[in-house]
Structure formats: structure tokens, C-alpha cells
Design an enzyme around this catalytic site. Structure first.
Site, PDB file in Angstrom:
ATOM      1  N   SER A 127       0.835  -1.203   0.000  1.00 21.62           N
ATOM      2  CA  SER A 127       0.000   0.000   0.000  1.00 21.62           C
ATOM      3  C   SER A 127       0.866   1.249   0.000  1.00 21.62           C
ATOM      4  CB  SER A 127      -0.903   0.002   1.241  1.00 21.62           C
ATOM      5  OG  SER A 127      -1.521   1.258   1.420  1.00 21.62           O
ATOM      6  N   TYR A 152      -2.494  -0.091  10.095  1.00 30.43           N
ATOM      7  CA  TYR A 152      -2.646  -0.679   8.763  1.00 30.43           C
ATOM      8  C   TYR A 152      -1.344  -0.551   7.983  1.00 30.43           C
ATOM      9  CZ  TYR A 152      -4.004  -1.066   3.860  1.00 30.43           C
ATOM     10  OH  TYR A 152      -4.071  -1.418   2.529  1.00 30.43           O
TER      11      TYR A 152
END
Length: 335
Positions: A127, A152
């Protein structure tokens, strides 16, 4: 080839699976179908995939070590596209243990499955969030990514470290993909553009963080899948002093202002948004901007869809999807 796609009922997983099926591959898709967002959307995606005889779906949790090991041993996959994960930056502030199970244990079960069963290439989702508080723009793969600002992001950085370790220890090729703000039809309802469309259509105010002063490198789903398709079929080769693990950015290479995105949505939906301006939220970053020079060099990656084109296509899909959902709910109510 026989390919495993984890997170096949998810947004990127759905599109990637369709592309692989259209290329003639056999795909086994897995997903736990959790309720992080509307499960009806996941089932609708699966319904379209299951129309292809080359697709099979298995519902399971990535963190289930025994079942994952059995799946790999039984199916003997040629390639693995690992897109399954617990997504969302803000959700990680509320439910941190969900990220431990899906993003860390889940990554390890996939790595172990590949290691023990002769998988030729593992491609996994990282990501843009791994760049954290990096202030150098655009974000390049050689930049340090040691300052995550959300759990995350920390799990995605950990995934990259685990992938590098396995490529070093066991020698099988692994490629990580840092996605930048992927959007489009069939997208995730927790993403800003989708939440804004929901609120605008219902006449509710939208929450605009940092008073709208934010930039995102919005990347249309078809462009993302172009990159995935090219990379899956070409594993990285290791030089004598390197391990066969590479990381690439998949982004549009053109950040857009958040308020400009909202303005386009208003135009395509034909409704002016009521805006609730708020300060920056924990875990958010001011800007994302992908340096894709290495992806262009190695794979000819070339994102083509402008934000205006992409949001127009999303808005057309969204109106149809919303109408079909409302019709379905009314029918269920009458029944």
C-alpha cells in the site's frame, strides 16, 4: 496456469480475477466475506465471477493455518495473487487485532503455502500507506518507509519485510505492489469517493478532513489491473547479490486535490454536496504521489484514465447499483 487469488470478492481481487479468467487461466478465489462493508456487494461481485467456468470460490479465513496449508497442498497453484487483507486506515484505530489476523498471520500462511508447494511467483498487495510521514514527493520505492502513521500501514510494511525474508531464505520470486488510492465501479464503500457519493445522493453532509486541503494519487481500477496483469506473468529475476523480491508503485503519477474530486462527483451526480469541514484525522497523510518510473521501465506500466473519466464511469455505475439495491430492499419489504 492455475492461479490463487486471495480476496477475490474484494474490489481489486474481483477485477484482477476477471482479467485473469479472460486470459484463459484457471482461478481459485478465496475470501472470508467479512462484514467490514456491505457483504451484498461482495456477493454481487462473486456472482459475476461464477459465471465463468474457469473460476471456483472457497470461503475461508487466511489466518486458518490448517485449512490454508491443505488448500495449497491440494491445489498446487502455479501463481498466487495475494490481495486479501483487512483494509482501512481509520478502522485500524478501532479494531487493531483484525489487522494482526488478516494482514500478518494471513501473509505468513500464504508465504508458507508458496514455500512448500512450488509456487512459481507470488504477487502481493502492499500500500502507498507504507510511506507514512514521508514528505519527499513523489514517493519512490527506494525511499525509507520506517515511519508509518497507522497500524494498517505498519502491517503492510511488515508484509514487505516478511516477503523479502522468504525470498532470501527460499529463493522463490515475490513481487509487492504499493497501490495508490484505487477507485472505480464496484469499489469499496469505505473509500472517500464512495462514501461521498452515498452521502451526496442521500442529502447528507460529507465529512471533508483537513478542511479539504489534501491530495490523493487517484488510480483507476483498470489501470491498476493492467499493471497487475503485466507483473504476475513476469517474476523478478535475482542477480548474484540480490534476492528475487521487488516492490513497485502502482499509481497514476498525478495527485489531485480532494476538493476537485468532490466537485467532479457533484457534477456527475447532479447534486451539490453539503460539506462538513474537519481537521486532519489520526492516521491520515496530507498527500500521496507515486513515482512509477521503475514500473514503467520494467513493465511498460502506463495509467491512461483521468480522474474525470474514472469518476464519470463510477458515477454511472453507482446510480445503477443504488437503484437496484433500493428496488431489492423494497421487494424484500413487500414480501
Amino acid at each position: 496456469m492455475k492461479i490463487l487469488v486471495t480476496g477475490a470478492a474484494g474490489f481489486i481481487g474481483f477485477y484482477a480475477t476477471r482479467r485473469l479468467l479472460s486470459a484463459g487461466h484457471e482461478v481459485v478465489g478465496i475470501d472470508n466475506l467479512n462484514d467490514y462493508y456491505d457483504v451484498r456487494l461482495k456477493h454481487a461481485r462473486l456472482g459475476l465471477l461464477e459465471q465463468d467456468c474457469g473460476f471456483r470460490f472457497v470461503q475461508l479465513n487466511l489466518a486458518d493455518r490448517r485449512v490454508m496449508a491443505e488448500l495449497f497442498a491440494t491445489e498446487r497453484f502455479d501463481l498466487v495473487l495475494h490481495l486479501g487483507a483487512q483494509a482501512g486506515v481509520r478502522y485500524s484505530l478501532e479494531n487493531p487485532f483484525a489487522y494482526l489476523d488478516s494482514n500478518l498471520t494471513g501473509m505468513l500462511t500464504v508465504l508458507e503455502g508458496c514455500r512448500h508447494n512450488g509456487v512459481k511467483h507470488l504477487v502481493y498487495a502492499s500500500s502507498s500507506s507504507v510511506y507514512g510521514s514521508n514528505t519527499k514527493l513523489p514517493f519512490a520505492v527506494e525511499d525509507r518507509v520506517d515511519t508509518p502513521v497507522s497500524l494498517y500501514a505498519a502491517t503492510k510494511k511488515a508484509d514487505e519485510l516478511m516477503a523479502h525474508t522468504y525470498a532470501h531464505l527460499y529463493g522463490f520470486p515475490i513481487t509487492g505492489l504499493r497501490f495508490f488510492t484505487v477507485y472505480g465501479p464496484w469499489g469499496r464503500p469505505d473509500m472517500a469517493y464512495f462514501k461521498f457519493a452515498d452521502a451526496i445522493s442521500a442529502g447528507r453532509p460529507i465529512d471533508v478532513y483537513n478542511h479539504g486541503d489534501m491530495q490523493r494519487d487517484f488510480t483507476y481500477i483498470d489501470d491498476i489491473v493492467d499493471g497487475i496483469e503485466a507483473i504476475v506473468s513476469r517474476p523478478p529475476a535475482a542477480a548474484s547479490d540480490q534476492v528475487p523480491h521487488r516492490v513497485y508503485n502502482l499509481g497514476h503519477n498525478h495527485p489531485e486535490q480532494l476538493l476537485d474530486m468532490i466537485c467532479l462527483l457533484e457534477s456527475f451526480l447532479g447534486i451539490e454536496a453539503k460539506k462538513n469541514f474537519l481537521p486532519m484525522q489520526p492516521g491520515d497523510v496530507y498527500s500521496t504521489y507515486a513515482d512509477i518510473s521503475e514500473t514503467v521501465r520494467d513493465y511498460g506500466f502506463s495509467p491512461k484514465t483521468s480522474l474525470k473519466q474514472g469518476l464519470r464511469q463510477f458515477s454511472e455505475w453507482y446510480r445503477e447499483y443504488r437503484c437496484s439495491n433500493e428496488s431489492s430492499m423494497h421487494a424484500n419489504f413487500r414480501a
